[in-house]
Scaffold this motif. Structure first.
Motif, short mmCIF file in Angstrom:
data_model
loop_
_atom_site.label_atom_id
_atom_site.label_comp_id
_atom_site.label_asym_id
_atom_site.label_seq_id
_atom_site.Cartn_x
_atom_site.Cartn_y
_atom_site.Cartn_z
N THR A 74 0.83 -1.20 0.00
CA THR A 74 0.00 0.00 0.00
C THR A 74 0.86 1.25 0.00
N GLU A 75 0.55 2.17 -0.91
CA GLU A 75 1.31 3.41 -1.06
C GLU A 75 0.33 4.58 -1.05
N TRP A 76 0.70 5.66 -0.38
CA TRP A 76 -0.18 6.83 -0.32
C TRP A 76 0.65 8.10 -0.12
N GLU A 77 0.02 9.23 -0.40
CA GLU A 77 0.66 10.53 -0.19
C GLU A 77 0.20 11.09 1.15
N THR A 78 1.16 11.63 1.88
CA THR A 78 0.89 12.20 3.20
C THR A 78 1.93 13.27 3.48
N SER A 79 2.10 13.63 4.72
CA SER A 79 3.10 14.62 5.12
C SER A 79 3.88 14.11 6.31
N ALA A 95 -6.57 4.90 8.10
CA ALA A 95 -7.32 3.69 8.45
C ALA A 95 -7.34 2.70 7.29
N SER A 96 -7.48 3.20 6.06
CA SER A 96 -7.52 2.30 4.90
C SER A 96 -6.20 1.55 4.73
N VAL A 97 -5.09 2.20 5.06
CA VAL A 97 -3.77 1.55 4.98
C VAL A 97 -3.65 0.51 6.08
#
Length: 117
Positions: A74-79, A95-97
């Motif tokens: 799982t990959e996502w953009e955040t800070s 939560a989805s991750v």
């Protein structure tokens, strides 16, 4: 010199920029407040120093910097958010991750952090 190719000719295509390597982080997942759903991971000091030395982008509110994080598949953009006195950074784990990767509070995760420009 005459007859030598001009290596820096403006007519030549620029070399593609190499993709930044991930900064690999192992961190324990913790919950912000007992009754809150926000879960975070704190980047250890050594990797936080590495991030600081490579950070070239514009910082956003509270000194945060945009990143891409990958845990498992799982990959996502955040800070990343700086933690003043400790010299470390933290990032939220959505939560989805957590659901997709089976992550619970107290788990130690291996995350790949990519700085965004």
């Amino acid at each position: 010199m005459y007859g030598e190719p001009d290596r820096f000719s403006p007519l030549l295509d620029a070399e593609p920029e190499a993709a930044d390597a991930a900064i690999v982080v192992k961190a324990k997942v913790w919950r912000w407040k007992e009754d809150a759903g926000w879960h975070f991971a704190t980047v250890p000091k050594a990797q936080s120093a590495q991030i600081r030395s490579k950070a070239t982008g514009t910082k956003r509110g509270w000194g945060s910097m945009p990143v891409r994080v990958k845990i498992g598949e799982t990959e996502w953009e955040t800070s990343l958010f700086p933690q003043g006195k400790t010299g470390t950074y933290l990032f939220a784990i959505k939560a989805s991750v957590r659901k997709a990767e089976g992550i619970e509070e107290g788990a130690v995760v291996r995350a790949e952090v990519f700085l965004r420009r």
